[in-house]
Design an enzyme around this catalytic site. Structure first.
Site, PDB file in Angstrom:
ATOM      1  N   GLU B  54       0.757  -1.255   0.120  1.00  0.00           N
ATOM      2  CA  GLU B  54       0.026  -0.173   0.027  1.00  0.00           C
ATOM      3  C   GLU B  54       0.938   1.308  -0.040  1.00  0.00           C
ATOM      4  OE1 GLU B  54      -0.532  -2.901   2.063  1.00  0.00           O
ATOM      5  OE2 GLU B  54      -2.622  -3.253   1.644  1.00  0.00           O
ATOM      6  N   PHE B 116     -11.674  -7.209  13.870  1.00  0.00           N
ATOM      7  CA  PHE B 116     -10.479  -7.522  13.084  1.00  0.00           C
ATOM      8  C   PHE B 116     -10.073  -6.558  12.041  1.00  0.00           C
ATOM      9  CE2 PHE B 116      -9.151  -9.633   8.985  1.00  0.00           C
ATOM     10  CZ  PHE B 116      -7.841 -10.251   9.677  1.00  0.00           C
ATOM     11  N   GLN B 117      -9.006  -6.100  12.026  1.00  0.00           N
ATOM     12  CA  GLN B 117      -8.361  -5.245  11.113  1.00  0.00           C
ATOM     13  C   GLN B 117      -9.087  -3.598  11.281  1.00  0.00           C
ATOM     14  OE1 GLN B 117      -8.344  -6.799   6.790  1.00  0.00           O
ATOM     15  NE2 GLN B 117      -6.333  -7.510   7.436  1.00  0.00           N
ATOM     16  N   LYS B 166     -17.714  -0.510   6.038  1.00  0.00           N
ATOM     17  CA  LYS B 166     -18.274  -1.669   5.111  1.00  0.00           C
ATOM     18  C   LYS B 166     -19.637  -1.566   4.963  1.00  0.00           C
ATOM     19  CE  LYS B 166     -17.201  -6.492   4.290  1.00  0.00           C
ATOM     20  NZ  LYS B 166     -16.185  -7.475   4.897  1.00  0.00           N
ATOM     21  N   MET B 479      24.266   8.428   1.521  1.00  0.00           N
ATOM     22  CA  MET B 479      24.362   9.823   2.198  1.00  0.00           C
ATOM     23  C   MET B 479      24.606   9.867   3.546  1.00  0.00           C
ATOM     24  SD  MET B 479      23.913  13.170   1.560  1.00  0.00           S
ATOM     25  CE  MET B 479      22.857  13.686   0.240  1.00  0.00           C
TER      26      MET B 479
END
Lengths: 187, 566
Positions: B54, B116-117, B166, B479
């Site tokens: 993502e 959940f999630q 949802k 760097m």
């Protein structure tokens, strides 16, 4: 280090979930402690008003207020020092009824501090005092020494400016005007 | 629009369509499945790019937005899907990139139960978005989406997060779309104060040694032409910030290069010599100013910006001119006298020569030993006719490519400036190529950053994205290693990388590639990479301990420029 001043920040916002979080994040990023906080619906329908006090310097408060103002759902944010404001706090004190009766007369105390009695029963008495921080604090200290305080609570500051104009209504009028102009242009 | 009854997920699709969305980057998951089901019916309308992580979806959306000027759109699931996107959202906030991230959320009745999630995405993203909102009812979808696009794309652009439960995706609503064009608590284009414009013109007209600093605001405001006219009329030399690069063509006679820690010698030195400093659409980042207490103290400072909170935030200007610079600069130009500042402009030349001799010759023109980063960048810029889109990762590769790539047209540089996100380059380049398919997109990555998002080679393979990836490999976190060498007594704490065979990795994804070890093979490798429009990985093995010069140590005076090793 510049001397720190107590600033009162007044914020007008839409009535939407999560705004307090957005505001407090901005104080948090600059390690500013919120001394008092009070939130309520304002005189204008659908618009909420936050009154927050914090100790900081002028440069910081200017930047903080701009960053609060920038949030999409904030209508306007202002900062003021005490001299520009009329402000007040309210405090409640719970005292054991026995202790008060034992002390004897409370008339002097009530006259001296302009106390209101909100509740009285067998076990406790609830005093109310409005005033500046120092005044509510002084009463707390006197009660603590003499009769003892079972519970004490002080509100956040509420404040209005000394100037005559209601700043937000002016701004809203201006916004409405811009919107009207925009609509006309489209036509 | 007449209203019709739709399920929330279709209301979302119709809303995105109404906003003119053509591309979506994303990844499915549990709480966004209903929306992906609707997306299945919109495959012909939206080009959906399935990424591998993502974070990459957000960087790709940034690349897409930066190259095209359109809003980048991201579609994700809740919980880990959403938290993976945080880096890209923060990056877009720092670099003012318009982006709308739509994430699934658990059903509204499960909110707050640690379902959940479930994660508090709105709470997490409030400090790193322009606006973050949870949609719990299908009927709010059209309203929230129209607001999201309006907020993301107007004023100073930035990311917006929509957290979509949802049940809001599945329930029915009456759908009618109305584009948002006004929010009473949000003033994207503050009114320009004509008095300030007059004052600014007056100060510039009186200037003997004016100097303009151009930031990304010039590009975001589509004000490239107006700013060029402004500079030309009063004959004002200019330099750009890292994000402002390409707003003025590299070969324009008034373009004196890049500002900042690794910027050009002339512009940094002249900052503390000019009499009027004109900052346009830039924010005086610490990487530009160095020590703020000694920064341009001799000059009157004019700050043109659209964001009121930027004026006086880092540097207190003599005068702040608030408003859209496309308008404000035009208003100032009308009031400017035509002028010539030949002597002042010529005074940049010796500094340019010095930088050329001390830095450019060694890094680009006449290198010895192993291949140097600078020469690779220079050759590729030349081979693309200076017309390609440059995408960089973060670190030495970023600075070297920003310094030695050249630009003919605007929106040609995509880099993570504010947040400095390693791993940005590869996915941002994918987004840029999708947003500008007709242009060559060259992504310069180091071996460190490349491996942070190397999984995106899979996306490039699956979606057939023709990006040119140049892996500048020194087997070091270059760097940080450079800082350790200069400022930390050469204690090289964890900056060596044991790297895989990058060629085998690219081949495993079916992406053409070649490895260049020797200077004489470089041209051939570049030619092979650019001969068609397909994806390519050019792996260039470099000198291991290359250094980026010039360098102004962090927090030092802007004029304290190191041109070479002491």
């Amino acid at each position: 280090m510049e001397e720190k001043t107590l600033y009162t920040v007044t914020i007008f916002s839409e009535n939407r979930v999560g705004l307090l979080n957005q505001i407090s994040i901005i104080f948090n990023r600059r390690q500013l402690n919120i001394e008092t906080l009070s939130v309520s619906p304002s005189a204008l329908e659908g618009i909420h008003k936050f009154t927050i006090t914090t100790y900081t310097d002028l440069e910081t408060i200017q930047k903080v207020v701009k960053q609060i103002d920038k949030r999409v759902d904030i209508l306007k944010a202002y900062y003021n020092t005490d001299s520009e404001l009329v402000y007040q706090e309210i405090a409640l004190y719970k005292i054991a009824t026995d202790a008060l009766i034992e002390k004897g007369s409370v008339e002097n105390l009530i006259r001296k501090y302009n106390i209101r009695i909100l509740e009285m029963n067998d076990t406790c008495v609830v005093f109310e005092k409005t005033g500046l921080y120092d005044e509510t604090q002084q009463l707390f200290e006197e009660l603590s020494k003499t009769v003892g305080v079972l519970q004490f609570i002080r509100s956040g500051r509420v404040a209005i400016t000394r100037s005559k104009v209601e700043r937000l209504s002016d701004m809203l009028a201006e916004i409405e005007e811009t919107l009207a102009q925009k609509k006309n242009r489209k036509k | 629009m007449k209203s019709k009854e739709l399920a929330g997920r279709y209301a979302l699709m119709e809303s995105l369509k109404a906003e003119g969305v053509d591309t979506i980057f994303g990844y499915p998951g549990g709480s966004i499945i209903p929306t992906f089901d609707a997306l299945y019916d919109y495959r012909d309308i939206f080009n959906f790019i399935l990424v591998r992580h993502e974070q990459a979806a957000t960087h790709a959306a940034e690349g897409y937005a930066r190259v095209s000027g359109k809003v980048g759109v991201v579609l994700l699931t809740s919980g880990p899907g959403a938290t993976n996107a945080i880096t890209g959202i923060a990056d877009a906030m720092m670099d003012s990139t318009p982006m709308v991230v739509i994430a699934g959320q658990v059903a509204s009745q499960a909110l707050g139960t640690d379902a959940f999630q479930e994660t508090d995405l709105v709470g997490i993203t409030q400090p790193i978005t322009k606006w973050s909102y949870q949609i719990r009812k299908a009927e709010d979808i059209a309203w929230a989406v129209s607001r999201a696009f309006y907020i993301a794309s107007t004023g100073r652009p930035g990311p917006v997060v929509l957290d979509l439960t949802k049940d809001a995706q599945t329930e029915l609503c009456n759908f009618a779309y109305k584009k948002c064009s006004f929010i009473r608590s949000y003033i994207p284009y503050p009114e320009i104060d004509e008095f300030n414009v007059e004052q600014a013109a007056h100060i510039i007209n009186a200037a003997k040694k004016p100097f303009a600093l151009l930031g990304q605001g010039v590009i975001l405001s589509n004000a490239e032409k107006e700013v060029m006219k402004f500079l030309e009329k009063a004959n004002i030399p200019a330099a750009t910030t890292l994000l402002g690069l390409s707003c003025l063509p590299s070969d324009h006679e008034l373009n004196k290069g890049m500002l900042g820690m690794h910027g050009n010698y002339g512009p940094n030195m002249k900052t503390n010599e000019c009499d009027v400093l004109i900052a346009i659409g830039m924010r005086f980042s610490d990487r530009v100013t160095g020590n703020k207490n000694t920064y341009a103290k001799q000059a009157k400072i004019l700050h043109f910006d659209i964001d009121p909170s930027e004026i006086g935030k880092n540097i207190t200007p003599t005068l702040g001119i608030l408003g859209d610079i496309k308008e404000s600069i035009t208003m100032v130009t009308e009031r400017l006298n035509e002028a010539k500042h030949k002597e002042w402009i010529d005074s940049f030349k010796p500094l340019e020569n010095k930088e050329h001799e001390k830095v450019f010759v060694k890094e680009v023109e006449n290198c010895t030993g192993d291949i140097h980063m600078g020469e690779v960048v220079d050759k590729i810029s030349k081979a693309t006719g200076d017309k390609a889109v440059l995408v960089t990762d973060v670190g030495q590769n970023q600075i070297m490519s920003a310094r030695y790539f050249r630009y003919k047209q605007t929106r040609s540089v995509i880099t993570s400036g504010g947040l400095g996100t390693m791993g940005f380059g590869l996915p941002a380049a994918m987004g840029a190529k999708v947003g500008a398919p007709e242009r060559t997109v060259c992504a310069f990555c180091g071996d460190g950053g490349m491996q942070m998002t190397i999984e995106e080679l899979g996306t490039i393979m699956q979606s057939n994205i023709g990006v040119k990836i140049i892996l500048l490999n020194n087997n070091k976190l270059g760097m940080v290693r450079q800082w350790q060498e200069l400022f930390w007594h050469k204690r090289y704490s964890f900056t060596d990388m044991l790297n895989p065979d990058f060629s085998m990795i690219a081949s495993a994804y079916g992406i053409r590639n070649s490895v260049v070890e020797k200077r004489e093979d470089l041209d051939k490798g570049i030619a092979d990479m650019l001969k068609d429009d397909k994806a390519y990985v050019l792996i260039v093995n470099l000198e291991e301990c290359g250094m980026v010069y010039p360098m102004t140590p962090a927090g030092d005076d802007v004029t304290n420029v190191l041109l070479e090793k002491k």
